[in-house]
Structures are given as C-alpha cells and as structure tokens.
Motif scaffolding. Structure first.
Motif, mmCIF file in Angstrom:
data_model
loop_
_atom_site.group_PDB
_atom_site.id
_atom_site.type_symbol
_atom_site.label_atom_id
_atom_site.label_comp_id
_atom_site.label_asym_id
_atom_site.label_seq_id
_atom_site.Cartn_x
_atom_site.Cartn_y
_atom_site.Cartn_z
ATOM 1 N N LEU A 186 0.828 -1.205 0.000
ATOM 2 C CA LEU A 186 0.000 0.000 0.000
ATOM 3 C C LEU A 186 0.867 1.262 0.000
ATOM 4 O O LEU A 186 0.631 2.201 -0.770
ATOM 5 N N LEU A 187 1.892 1.296 0.859
ATOM 6 C CA LEU A 187 2.752 2.478 0.933
ATOM 7 C C LEU A 187 3.509 2.690 -0.375
ATOM 8 O O LEU A 187 3.693 3.829 -0.823
ATOM 9 N N ALA A 188 3.960 1.600 -0.992
ATOM 10 C CA ALA A 188 4.674 1.719 -2.260
ATOM 11 C C ALA A 188 3.770 2.316 -3.340
ATOM 12 O O ALA A 188 4.182 3.192 -4.104
ATOM 13 N N ALA A 189 2.535 1.838 -3.409
ATOM 14 C CA ALA A 189 1.608 2.343 -4.425
ATOM 15 C C ALA A 189 1.289 3.818 -4.208
ATOM 16 O O ALA A 189 1.266 4.611 -5.158
ATOM 17 N N VAL A 190 1.046 4.209 -2.953
ATOM 18 C CA VAL A 190 0.769 5.617 -2.657
ATOM 19 C C VAL A 190 1.996 6.472 -2.970
ATOM 20 O O VAL A 190 1.886 7.565 -3.534
ATOM 21 N N GLY A 191 3.185 5.976 -2.627
ATOM 22 C CA GLY A 191 4.398 6.723 -2.913
ATOM 23 C C GLY A 191 4.646 6.910 -4.397
ATOM 24 O O GLY A 191 5.022 7.998 -4.849
ATOM 25 N N GLN A 192 4.423 5.862 -5.175
ATOM 26 C CA GLN A 192 4.619 5.970 -6.624
ATOM 27 C C GLN A 192 3.639 6.962 -7.239
ATOM 28 O O GLN A 192 4.021 7.784 -8.084
ATOM 29 N N ARG A 193 2.383 6.905 -6.823
ATOM 30 C CA ARG A 193 1.405 7.860 -7.365
ATOM 31 C C ARG A 193 1.731 9.279 -6.912
ATOM 32 O O ARG A 193 1.490 10.241 -7.647
ATOM 33 N N SER A 194 2.309 9.436 -5.717
ATOM 34 C CA SER A 194 2.731 10.767 -5.273
ATOM 35 C C SER A 194 3.790 11.333 -6.206
ATOM 36 O O SER A 194 3.774 12.527 -6.529
#
Length: 361
Positions: free
Chosen positions: A197-205
């Motif tokens: 989840l954190l990786a996906a949010v970070g990439q979209r950021s």
C-alpha cells in the motif's frame, strides 16, 4: 508461518498496545474498560513471545538430535482478533473511516512513502513540508541580491517578500483486499500488505509531483505543468544538452541535484554518452511506470533540477481505512484496506531551477 513471524507479530501488537496505554494516561480521563483491554493484550502478547522463544529452543534441541522440524506451532492460537494493519489492531478503529496511521511519529512521511525504495523516489529528494490538518502552508523565499549599503540610503525591504502559500491539496489512495483466513494464519501477510500500500501511494505521489493531478474538483500542478518549470526542446539527449541544462540551473543560483526520467530514456542516455562524463552529471533518478502502465515521466522527457528547491506540502501521517462490513468484504470473507496521503503540487521560487528537456518531433 515461522516462529520468527509469530514473535514479530506479537511484539508489534504489544508495542501498539503499550503506546495506546500511554496515550490513555495522557488524556487524563479514566477509561478502566479500555485500560483493562490493553493490559490483557499486553499480557497475551507476552505469553506469545515467551511461547515462541520456548518453541525455538525446542526446535534447536530437536535439530541437535537429528530430528526434522517440519511445521511451525502457535498458528492455531491466532484468531481474527489478531488481525492488524500498520501495527494497529483492526478492533482499534471503526469500519469505513480513514484514520492516521499510528507508530510513525519518528519517521518522516517522505521516508515512509519511499517504502524502502519501492515507493516514492522524489519525496525524499524534494523539500517536503509536513502539515497536520486538511491543508498546510508551504513557505517560499524568492532569491534576492545583496548589495553594498550606500551611505545614508534606505534599504528596499519589499523587494524580497518571504511568503507562505496555502496550495490546494489532493488525496492519493491505494486500495487492496486480503483473505481473512490468510490474514489470520499468515502473520507476514500484514507486512506485505503494508509495504504494498505504501509503495503504491508513494509511486502515485511521484506522478502527482511530476504531472499534477485532479480529483474532479481540485487540480494541483506538476513539474511538467506549463509555467512551473523551464522547457527546452532538443534533438536528442546528448551530453551537451544535459550539461547545458545543468548550467541553466546553476545560473539560477542553485545546483542540479538530479536528472529524472523513465528507466528506458535514462538507460539510453547512459549507453550513448561518454562514460567519463557521467560522474560529472547529477545522479540519475529513474521513475518506473505505475503498476497499470501509466508513465510517471513521459517517453522523450528528462527533468534536470535542483530538487531541494522544489517544495511540496504533505500531511504528516498517511491514513488507513479498513472495511469488514461492506458487501464485497462480507460476501467473500475479505478485509478491505486502503492507505491515503494528502499532498500539494510542487512550489518553486524560480521556474528555471527545474529544466525540462523534451525531444522534438
């Protein structure tokens, strides 16, 4: 599930319960029922840790005598009450509502969303200003020129106005689901869920920082938005063009800290230019496509920038939501989990501190 997994899960739940107990004391309002529940959790996790240690000793003894140890023990003692996300037991918060992720007080949000290199690669490099509410201020100081003070002449204090902007904020969310049997029987599922989840949010950021974004009502700019940076059209990404872009950043009073692009373009550049010149350039930062194939940096585009001059506002703590009662969750025996970050688009004191190179048609 290994004995190490069992112990790790118990330690995480114990630390969370201890923290909640301390916060309960700080509030100054007696809640004996909640206190008893937390103390029971601490006692249960202590027993689980002791059991894991004892079992580990037994396993080593068996190995010393040539006995194969095939199956971990202790799994059957886990129940649905042990399920947790980000170290927070699912019983601790309501269904279908985002709450701040606990246990991240000592870790900058940029580091959290970098997800050990699998998430955001820009947030640790830009100037990330954390905020605690729905919006946050981003301070901006324009470059000024110092001078030799003329005798008996007043200074112009209004020429360099330091301001704090309140830019628009959008929410970046990633959502996943997990089978409840796996959630109970395989404690390592929690760690994998958290990091994904954190990786996906970070990439979209990163995608928002580069391209901007909109939720339909609010729109924030990105580094590639017109007027945010300086754009130069080139025939190809040659060493001459890259060094010229670095020089333009330097002429703005800064130093280029990164060359950002997609992996294919960066690989092509590194393969084409003289290897002796690569160490003279800023570090290359390759931003891979999102999982659905969306490019963060379009093909044929490189960003040469002083990323320390790029300011981004971001909420101090990411948020998490869980749902067990929605029809999808209930009918399929799943737990639905989402993570969310709130951030602004980039703010710059000067557009020429971000040089965008685009290969022309």
């Amino acid at each position: 599930m290994t004995l190490a997994d069992i112990a790790s899960d118990a330690i995480a739940r114990r630390e969370y319960a201890v923290k909640q107990l301390r916060n309960l004391d700080r509030n100054g309002k007696p809640d004996t029922a909640r206190e008893a529940e937390l103390l029971a959790t601490i006692a249960a996790t202590d027993n689980a840790i002791r059991e894991a240690v004892d079992n580990a000793a037994a396993v080593e003894n068996q190995k010393a005598h040539g006995v194969a140890y095939a199956s971990p023990i202790g799994t059957s003692k886990r129940t649905r009450d042990h399920r947790a996300v980000f170290g927070m037991n699912l019983r601790e918060f309501g269904d279908g509502e985002f709450i701040a992720i606990g246990g991240l007080d000592n870790e900058p949000v940029a580091q959290t969303l970098s997800a050990a290199g699998k998430g955001s690669r820009l947030l640790p490099l830009v100037n990330a200003y954390p905020f605690d509410k729905f919006k946050g201020y981003v301070p901006v100081a324009p470059p000024v020129t110092a001078h030799v003070q003329p005798r008996n002449e007043a200074d112009d204090f209004l020429a360099g106005l330091v301001s704090a902007e309140l830019p628009e904020v959008i929410k970046v969310t990633a959502a996943m689901s997990v089978d409840n049997d796996n959630f109970v029987d395989v404690p390592a599922t929690e760690g994998l869920l958290n990091s994904s989840l954190l990786a996906a949010v970070g990439q979209r950021s990163d995608h928002v920082i580069v391209n901007g974004g909109t939720d339909g009502d609010v729109t924030v700019p990105g580094l590639l938005t017109d007027g945010i940076s300086t754009v130069t059209t080139v025939d190809a990404f040659t060493a001459v063009e890259l060094f010229a872009a670095v020089a333009r950043v330097q002429e703005s009073g800064a130093d280029a800290t990164a060359i950002v692009g997609n992996p294919a373009d960066i690989a092509a550049v590194l393969g084409a230019i003289d290897g002796t010149k690569v160490p003279l350039l800023p570090p290359f930062v390759a931003l891979p496509n999102l999982e659905d194939g969306t490019a963060i940096v379009p093909t044929g585009t490189l960003i040469v920038a002083d990323l320390s001059s790029v300011a981004v506002g971001i909420r101090r703590k990411p948020e998490v939501l869980k749902s067990e009662n929605s029809p999808d969750a209930h009918d399929r025996d799943l737990t639905l989990v989402a993570a969310r970050a709130r951030l602004t688009g980039p703010v710059l004191p000067r557009t020429d501190r971000v040089q965008v190179l685009k290969v022309g048609a």
